[in-house]
Write a protein that holds these residues in place. Structure first.
Motif: not given
Lengths: 288, 239
Positions: B1, B27, B62, B75, B154, B156, B188
Motif C-alpha cells: 500500500m 508500495q 492509496d 489493518r 493479513q 495492509r 508489504l
C-alpha cells in the motif's frame, strides 16, 4: 563412604546470627499468636461456653437469622457494585491521561480517611426524613435511612477503595501495550477488555473483591448510624453482636461473632485454594 | 500500500512532538524512521497505525484519506517495542487472536485458524512453540511471534517500533535478515523505527532521518551516507 566430601558452611553477609534469628522468629510467632490466634480462640471458646447446642440455638432465633440474611444480602449487593466501580475507576485512571488525576485518586481513598460515623451522618443528612431528598423518597415509599438502601449505601461507601486500590498499581505496571496490540489486531473495545485487560487483572480483582467482601460483612460504624438498629429488620450481624453483648448475652454474641469470623475465613480459604489451583496461570501473568 | 503523510503535526499539551511533516512511502518499500529518542519517530509510526491521532494534517492510504479511520479498520500489522504479547495466552492463541477477533461473518473456522497459525509458525521458523507461554520464550523468539501475530491479520502494512531494541547483538543480526526475508516474501509496505543507524542503513530501501519532531532528510542509505543534507544528519550517521 570413604570419600565423603566435607562441605564448609558459608555465611552470607546478609545472614544474622542464630540467636538473632531465634529472637526474630519468636517475636513474629508471638505477635501472630497474640493478635490473630488468641482472639480467634477466645471468640470460639466463648461461643461454645455452654456447648454446641446453646450456640446453635442462639443462631437459630428469628432475630439472629434475620441479621445473617441481611448481612449476606448487603454483601451480595455491595461487592459486585464495588467490583464494577473499582474496575471502571482503575481503568479510567490508568488508561487515560487527564487533568486532576491525582485528585481523583485522593478521592478514591476518602472512605479510608473519613471517620465512619461522619460518613454515616452525611448519609442521614442527605437522605433522612428532614432533608428534601429524603422527604420525597419517604413520601413515595422508598425510605433510605433506617432501611436496607441506606445500609447498602453506607457499605458501598466504606468498601469502595478496596478493589480500585488493588487494581490501580497492577494496571499501571502492565501499561497499555497489550491493549493497543489487541486494537491493532482488529478487536473492539469490549473484546479487548474481556480478552486482554480482565485476564491480566483477574488475581488483583479477586484479591480486592475478597477484601471488599470481608469488610462489607464486618462493617459496623457507618451502618450503625444509618440503620437505626431495628432488631429483626435493619440490624446486620456486627450490629446484632454489639446489641447482644450489651445485653450480657455473651453466648449469643460470641456465636454470631464466631459465625462472622467463619465467613471471613471461608473467603480467605477460597482465595488460597484458587491460588494453589491456578499457580501456573498466576506465574504466566506476571511480568515477562 | 502507498502511504502518504501530508503535513502531519502532533502536540502533547504544550510540547510539540511533530512539527508538520510530509512523507510519501511507495508500495512495497521497506522504510526506516531513524533518529535519536525524542525525535518524534515513534509518534509518527503510531499516527500511521491509528494509535495516536494527529493534531493537524492528513494520512492517506492509496490516495484515500485515512486520517480518522479507526485503528481496527486500518489493518496495520504492528510490532511493539517490548512485543506486547498477551502474557496469559499461549503462542498459538496469541497468533490466532486477530483471526478470532474478526466479526462472525468473516471469521475463519477453527480448523482454518489452526492451519493459518501453523503456516505462520513455519514462516518464523519456530514450528514447535505453539503451546508455550510468552514467558517461556527467549527475546528473539518473542519478537518473531509478535511478527507472526501481526502478519496473521493479513495486514495492509507492517509497522515495527524498535523491533530489535531489546535483543543482543548476535540475535539482532539474524533477525534483521529474517525481517528482510519476510518483507520480500509478503511484499508489504513496511516501516520500522530505530535509533541504530547501522540497522537502518543495512536493512531499509529508504531512510527517513528525524530530529526534534522534524524530518531532516529522506533518501536511500547511499544518498544519506554520501550527501547528508544537514549537519545533524552528517553527525548522526557518522556516529
Amino acid at each position: 563412604m570413604s570419600d565423603a566430601v566435607f562441605i564448609p558452611r558459608f555465611r552470607r553477609a546478609s545472614d544474622d546470627s542464630p540467636l538473632m534469628r531465634l529472637v526474630l522468629i519468636a517475636v513474629a510467632l508471638g505477635g501472630l499468636a497474640l493478635l490473630v490466634v488468641m482472639p480467634l480462640v477466645v471468640v470460639i471458646g466463648q461461643a461454645l461456653a455452654q456447648g454446641w447446642g446453646a450456640a446453635i440455638a442462639s443462631l437459630a432465633s428469628h432475630d439472629a437469622w434475620s441479621a445473617i440474611r441481611l448481612t449476606l444480602l448487603i454483601t451480595a449487593i455491595a461487592v459486585p457494585l464495588n467490583a464494577a466501580f473499582g474496575i471502571a475507576a482503575a481503568w479510567f485512571i490508568t488508561k487515560f491521561d487527564f487533568r486532576g488525576k491525582a485528585f481523583l485518586i485522593t478521592l478514591i481513598d476518602l472512605p479510608f480517611s473519613v471517620s465512619p460515623v461522619v460518613a454515616g451522618l452525611c448519609i442521614v443528612l442527605l437522605f433522612g426524613a428532614n432533608s428534601t431528598l429524603g422527604g420525597i423518597l419517604i413520601a413515595h415509599g422508598h425510605p433510605v435511612v433506617f432501611a436496607v438502601p441506606g445500609i447498602v449505601l453506607a457499605t458501598v461507601f466504606v468498601t469502595f477503595p478496596f478493589v480500585a486500590r488493588e487494581l490501580i498499581p497492577v494496571m499501571i505496571e502492565q501499561g497499555r501495550a497489550e491493549e493497543e496490540a489487541a486494537l491493532t489486531l482488529g478487536a473492539s473495545g469490549w473484546r479487548v477488555f474481556a480478552s486482554v485487560t480482565l485476564p491480566n487483572i483477574r488475581w488483583a480483582l479477586l484479591y480486592g473483591t475478597l477484601l471488599c467482601t470481608a469488610r462489607a460483612m464486618g462493617e459496623f460504624g457507618t451502618v450503625a448510624v444509618v440503620s437505626g438498629k431495628i432488631r429483626g429488620q435493619t440490624a446486620t450481624m456486627p450490629i446484632t453482636i454489639e446489641m447482644l453483648y450489651n445485653e450480657y448475652l455473651s453466648v449469643a454474641a460470641f456465636s454470631m461473632a464466631g459465625l462472622l469470623t467463619c465467613l471471613a475465613l471461608i473467603t480467605l480459604t477460597l482465595k488460597t485454594g484458587l491460588e494453589l489451583r491456578h499457580a501456573d496461570a498466576l506465574a504466566a501473568t506476571r511480568r515477562h | 500500500m502507498h502511504i502518504q503523510i501530508d503535513q502531519i503535526a502532533k502536540t502533547f499539551g504544550t510540547t510539540s512532538a511533530l512539527h508538520p511533516v510530509s512523507l510519501s512511502i511507495p508500495q512495497g518499500a521497506l522504510v526506516a524512521l531513524l533518529g535519536p529518542s525524542g525525535s518524534g519517530k515513534t509518534t509518527l509510526l503510531r499516527i500511521i497505525g491509528g494509535l495516536e491521532y494527529p493534531t493537524a494534517g492528513r494520512v492517506l492510504f492509496d490516495g484515500q484519506d485515512a486520517t480518522n479511520m479507526s485503528v481496527q479498520d486500518r489493518r496495520a500489522g504492528f510490532v511493539f517495542q517490548s512485543y506486547a504479547l498477551f502474557r496469559h495466552m499461549t503462542v498459538f492463541d496469541n497468533i490466532a487472536y486477530g483471526l478470532r477477533a474478526r466479526p462472525r461473518a468473516s471469521r475463519p473456522a477453527p480448523a482454518q485458524i489452526a492451519q493459518q497459525v501453523t503456516r505462520l509458525l513455519d514462516l518464523i521458523q519456530l514450528p514447535d512453540i505453539g503451546s508455550r507461554f510468552p514467558t517461556q520464550l527467549s527475546g528473539g523468539q518473542r519478537q518473531r511471534v509478535a511478527l507472526a501475530r501481526a502478519l496473521a491479520i493479513q495486514p495492509r502494512m507492517l509497522l515495527l517500533d524498535e523491533p530489535f531494541g531489546a535483543l543482543d547483538a548476535k540475535v539482532r543480526k539474524e533477525l534483521r535478515q529474517g525481517l528482510r526475508d519476510i518483507h520480500d516474501e509478503t511484499g508489504l509496505t513496511s516501516i520500522f523505527v530505530t535509533h541504530d543507524q547501522d540497522e537502518a542503513m543495512e536493512l531499509a530501501d529508504m531512510v527517513v532521518v528525524m530530529s526534534m519532531g522534524r524530518i531532516e532528510q529522506i533518501g536511500t542509505p547511499a544518498q544519506i551516507r554520501q550527501t547528508p543534507a544537514t549537519s545533524f544528519v552528517r553527525d548522526f550517521t557518522a556516529a
